[in-house]
Design an enzyme around this catalytic site. Structure first.
Site, PDB file in Angstrom:
ATOM      1  N   GLY A  12      46.475  30.104  33.306  1.00 37.30           N
ATOM      2  CA  GLY A  12      45.750  29.995  34.262  1.00 37.30           C
ATOM      3  C   GLY A  12      45.351  28.577  35.138  1.00 37.30           C
ATOM      4  N   SER A 109      33.014  36.830  30.807  1.00 39.63           N
ATOM      5  CA  SER A 109      32.299  36.318  31.910  1.00 39.63           C
ATOM      6  C   SER A 109      30.728  37.135  31.579  1.00 39.63           C
ATOM      7  CB  SER A 109      32.746  37.319  33.159  1.00 39.63           C
ATOM      8  OG  SER A 109      31.553  37.464  34.034  1.00 39.63           O
ATOM      9  N   SER A 110      29.803  36.224  32.320  1.00 39.67           N
ATOM     10  CA  SER A 110      28.463  37.057  32.204  1.00 39.67           C
ATOM     11  C   SER A 110      28.064  38.369  32.557  1.00 39.67           C
ATOM     12  CB  SER A 110      27.561  35.968  32.676  1.00 39.67           C
ATOM     13  OG  SER A 110      27.539  35.936  33.884  1.00 39.67           O
ATOM     14  N   CYS A 111      29.055  38.949  33.419  1.00 44.71           N
ATOM     15  CA  CYS A 111      28.892  40.298  33.819  1.00 44.71           C
ATOM     16  C   CYS A 111      29.300  41.286  32.960  1.00 44.71           C
ATOM     17  CB  CYS A 111      29.582  40.572  35.239  1.00 44.71           C
ATOM     18  SG  CYS A 111      31.518  40.542  34.790  1.00 44.71           S
ATOM     19  N   TYR A 138      35.922  44.937  36.097  1.00 43.77           N
ATOM     20  CA  TYR A 138      36.048  43.639  35.548  1.00 43.77           C
ATOM     21  C   TYR A 138      35.408  43.558  34.124  1.00 43.77           C
ATOM     22  CZ  TYR A 138      36.077  38.457  35.348  1.00 43.77           C
ATOM     23  OH  TYR A 138      36.056  37.006  35.471  1.00 43.77           O
ATOM     24  N   LYS A 142      36.983  42.532  30.323  1.00 41.64           N
ATOM     25  CA  LYS A 142      36.493  41.488  29.639  1.00 41.64           C
ATOM     26  C   LYS A 142      35.859  41.852  28.147  1.00 41.64           C
ATOM     27  CE  LYS A 142      37.774  37.894  32.344  1.00 41.64           C
ATOM     28  NZ  LYS A 142      38.721  36.862  31.698  1.00 41.64           N
ATOM     29  N   PRO A 165      31.326  32.292  30.007  1.00 44.27           N
ATOM     30  CA  PRO A 165      30.783  31.534  31.034  1.00 44.27           C
ATOM     31  C   PRO A 165      29.896  32.251  32.014  1.00 44.27           C
ATOM     32  CG  PRO A 165      33.175  31.318  31.007  1.00 44.27           C
ATOM     33  CD  PRO A 165      32.883  32.526  30.391  1.00 44.27           C
ATOM     34  N   HIS A 181      33.246  33.929  45.422  1.00 39.69           N
ATOM     35  CA  HIS A 181      31.720  34.353  45.020  1.00 39.69           C
ATOM     36  C   HIS A 181      30.805  33.630  45.861  1.00 39.69           C
ATOM     37  CE1 HIS A 181      34.228  34.755  41.079  1.00 39.69           C
ATOM     38  NE2 HIS A 181      33.427  35.580  40.968  1.00 39.69           N
ATOM     39  N   ASP A 271      23.704  43.804  46.431  1.00 37.50           N
ATOM     40  CA  ASP A 271      23.122  42.693  45.658  1.00 37.50           C
ATOM     41  C   ASP A 271      23.653  42.571  44.440  1.00 37.50           C
ATOM     42  OD1 ASP A 271      20.998  41.789  47.209  1.00 37.50           O
ATOM     43  OD2 ASP A 271      19.377  42.943  46.545  1.00 37.50           O
TER      44      ASP A 271
HETATM   45  O1  GFB Z   1      28.882  35.608  43.497  1.00 40.33           O
HETATM   46  P1  GFB Z   1      28.917  37.026  43.864  1.00 40.33           P
HETATM   47  O2  GFB Z   1      29.939  37.430  44.765  1.00 40.33           O
HETATM   48  O3  GFB Z   1      29.022  37.779  42.518  1.00 40.33           O
HETATM   49  O4  GFB Z   1      27.413  37.375  44.559  1.00 40.33           O
HETATM   50  P2  GFB Z   1      27.968  38.550  41.411  1.00 40.33           P
HETATM   51  C1  GFB Z   1      26.300  36.802  43.918  1.00 40.33           C
HETATM   52  C2  GFB Z   1      25.146  37.570  44.942  1.00 40.33           C
HETATM   53  O5  GFB Z   1      25.200  36.550  46.343  1.00 40.33           O
HETATM   54  C3  GFB Z   1      25.224  38.932  45.290  1.00 40.33           C
HETATM   55  C4  GFB Z   1      25.092  37.546  47.304  1.00 40.33           C
HETATM   56  O6  GFB Z   1      23.819  39.306  45.434  1.00 40.33           O
HETATM   57  C5  GFB Z   1      25.710  38.797  46.787  1.00 40.33           C
HETATM   58  O7  GFB Z   1      25.418  39.730  47.682  1.00 40.33           O
HETATM   59  N1  GFB Z   1      25.797  36.923  48.516  1.00 40.33           N
HETATM   60  C6  GFB Z   1      25.155  36.468  49.477  1.00 40.33           C
HETATM   61  C7  GFB Z   1      27.172  36.796  48.654  1.00 40.33           C
HETATM   62  N2  GFB Z   1      25.928  35.952  50.406  1.00 40.33           N
HETATM   63  C8  GFB Z   1      27.242  36.028  50.071  1.00 40.33           C
HETATM   64  C9  GFB Z   1      28.348  35.732  50.454  1.00 40.33           C
HETATM   65  O8  GFB Z   1      28.687  35.314  51.548  1.00 40.33           O
HETATM   66  N3  GFB Z   1      29.379  36.098  49.538  1.00 40.33           N
HETATM   67  C10 GFB Z   1      29.260  36.538  48.180  1.00 40.33           C
HETATM   68  N4  GFB Z   1      30.192  36.772  47.526  1.00 40.33           N
HETATM   69  N5  GFB Z   1      28.140  36.878  47.831  1.00 40.33           N
HETATM   70  C11 GFB Z   1      30.391  38.664  40.155  1.00 40.33           C
HETATM   71  C12 GFB Z   1      31.273  39.557  39.708  1.00 40.33           C
HETATM   72  O9  GFB Z   1      29.342  39.197  40.293  1.00 40.33           O
HETATM   73  O10 GFB Z   1      30.267  37.362  39.223  1.00 40.33           O
HETATM   74  C13 GFB Z   1      32.243  39.148  38.809  1.00 40.33           C
HETATM   75  O11 GFB Z   1      31.482  40.447  40.856  1.00 40.33           O
HETATM   76  C14 GFB Z   1      31.975  38.065  38.132  1.00 40.33           C
HETATM   77  O12 GFB Z   1      32.827  40.137  37.985  1.00 40.33           O
HETATM   78  C15 GFB Z   1      31.365  36.870  38.694  1.00 40.33           C
HETATM   79  O13 GFB Z   1      31.347  38.308  36.759  1.00 40.33           O
HETATM   80  C16 GFB Z   1      30.754  35.832  37.986  1.00 40.33           C
HETATM   81  O14 GFB Z   1      27.413  37.485  40.716  1.00 40.33           O
HETATM   82  O15 GFB Z   1      27.246  39.474  41.889  1.00 40.33           O
END
Ligand code: GFB
Length: 310
Positions: A12, A109-111, A138, A142, A165, A181, A271
């Site tokens: 990767g 991953s922390s999830c 996911y 993991k 991480p 993200h 959220d």
């Molecule tokens: O980073 P994110 O996509 O993933 O979203 P997670 C984190 C938070 O940010 C959520 C909000 O509450 C989203 O609703 N958010 C606000 C946004 N605006 C945005 C935007 O424009 N784009 C995105 N993407 N989010 C992931 C997991 O969870 O974290 C994976 O889905 C992985 O499995 C990763 O573990 C590290 O933190 O919620």
């Protein structure tokens, strides 16, 4: 033999984490890196991975290859996130062991921790409660990866170490608004809103969830440190020990980008987990801590984005 002289396969190496790990290994003087793009080697293909390990016989393997994405991508492509990750990690961990690698680092991953885990989340809360539904596919993959590392260590004495991480960011991230993200997504949204002179930026969800963000160069440094200093059965959380709400993150990014308008929260978007902060006691007691402060890390990532990613 020291890690500097070893043949090291970074799986990767074009991704956010893998590319930072390659930079860190090169800075440490590792000159024997084995790298394959996904076009050269499809890690989901067991026969191809088997041939690759038989030919190259790496001594150390860093497994940073995965199907990854933000909350919407995770929720939209459950098969890809579960199947691809199970295939990749099973093929690579098994191939590494059977072809004589002496060490493997697996990035989780922390999830993986329960949706309502105690905060900050210690490694011991794994499998103590239900997962967050938006990323359970996911997370299950993991968790299986951690268990595979533990199983190979227990059954065969293979030194497979699992790192967990927290949410990563930095140069080389995915800035696509649908699949990224939150941090790269907001950098792009604010940058484009400023360029267009928009009055508002849309932030998904309520803005109240809290997340912890680790610069990927810190993660890479932790990988190098643990490669040399940890041989344990238990996974190790890798984070900063500090979190921030999505609303605060959006305000900070707006400030860094220089956007003057308003934030609008789109509560039709999920959220996800209310809070995701890692307990980094184990990592600290091993002697490592994060160094890159969030504001400086985001500013550097924004410079990288404006120079490279449009
Ligand atoms: O980073 P994110 O996509 O993933 O979203 P997670 C984190 C938070 O940010 C959520 C909000 O509450 C989203 O609703 N958010 C606000 C946004 N605006 C945005 C935007 O424009 N784009 C995105 N993407 N989010 C992931 C997991 O969870 O974290 C994976 O889905 C992985 O499995 C990763 O573990 C590290 O933190 O919620």
């Amino acid at each position: 033999m020291s890690a500097q002289n070893a043949r090291i396969f970074v799986a990767g190496h074009r991704g956010l984490a893998g590319s930072a790990i390659v930079r860190r290994l090169q800075a440490a003087g590792c000159a024997n890196l084995i790298l394959r793009t996904s076009a050269e080697l499809d890690l989901r293909d067991q026969a191809a991975v088997e041939r690759f390990f038989a030919e190259t016989r790496p001594e150390i393997v860093v497994l940073a290859a995965a199907k990854v994405g933000g909350i919407l991508a995770n929720d939209s492509y459950p098969v890809d996130f579960l199947r691809d990750n199970l295939q990749i990690q099973t093929n690579v961990i098994d191939g590494s062991y059977r072809h004589g690698a002496r060490k493997l680092l697996f990035l989780g991953s922390s999830c993986i921790y329960p949706k309502f885990a105690p905060q900050p989340m210690p490694e011991s809360c794994l499998l103590t409660g239900p997962l967050e539904p938006t990323n359970e596919w996911y997370a299950v993959a993991k968790i299986a990866g951690i268990k595979l590392c533990q199983a190979y260590r227990r059954q065969y004495g293979f030194d497979a170490v699992a790192l967990m991480p927290t949410n990563l960011y930095g140069p080389g991230d995915n800035f696509d608004l649908q699949t990224s993200h939150v941090l790269p997504a907001l950098l792009r949204k604010f940058h484009e809103a400023k360029a267009r002179g928009d009055r508002e930026v849309v932030v998904w969800g309520t803005g109240t969830p809290r997340r912890e963000f680790l610069h990927v160069d810190d993660l890479a440094d932790a990988c190098w440190y643990l490669l040399n200093n940890y041989q344990g059965y238990e996974p190790v959380n890798v984070g900063t020990g500090q979190d921030i709400s999505i609303g605060e993150l959006a305000a900070l990014i707006g400030e860094i980008v220089g956007f003057q308008g308003e934030l609008r929260f789109d509560t039709s978007k999920p959220d996800g987990t209310p809070r995701k902060l890692l307990d980094v006691t184990r990592l600290s007691s091993l002697g490592w801590q994060a160094r890159i402060e969030l504001r400086a890390g985001i500013a550097a990532t924004y410079s990288w984005f404006t120079a490279n990613a449009r």
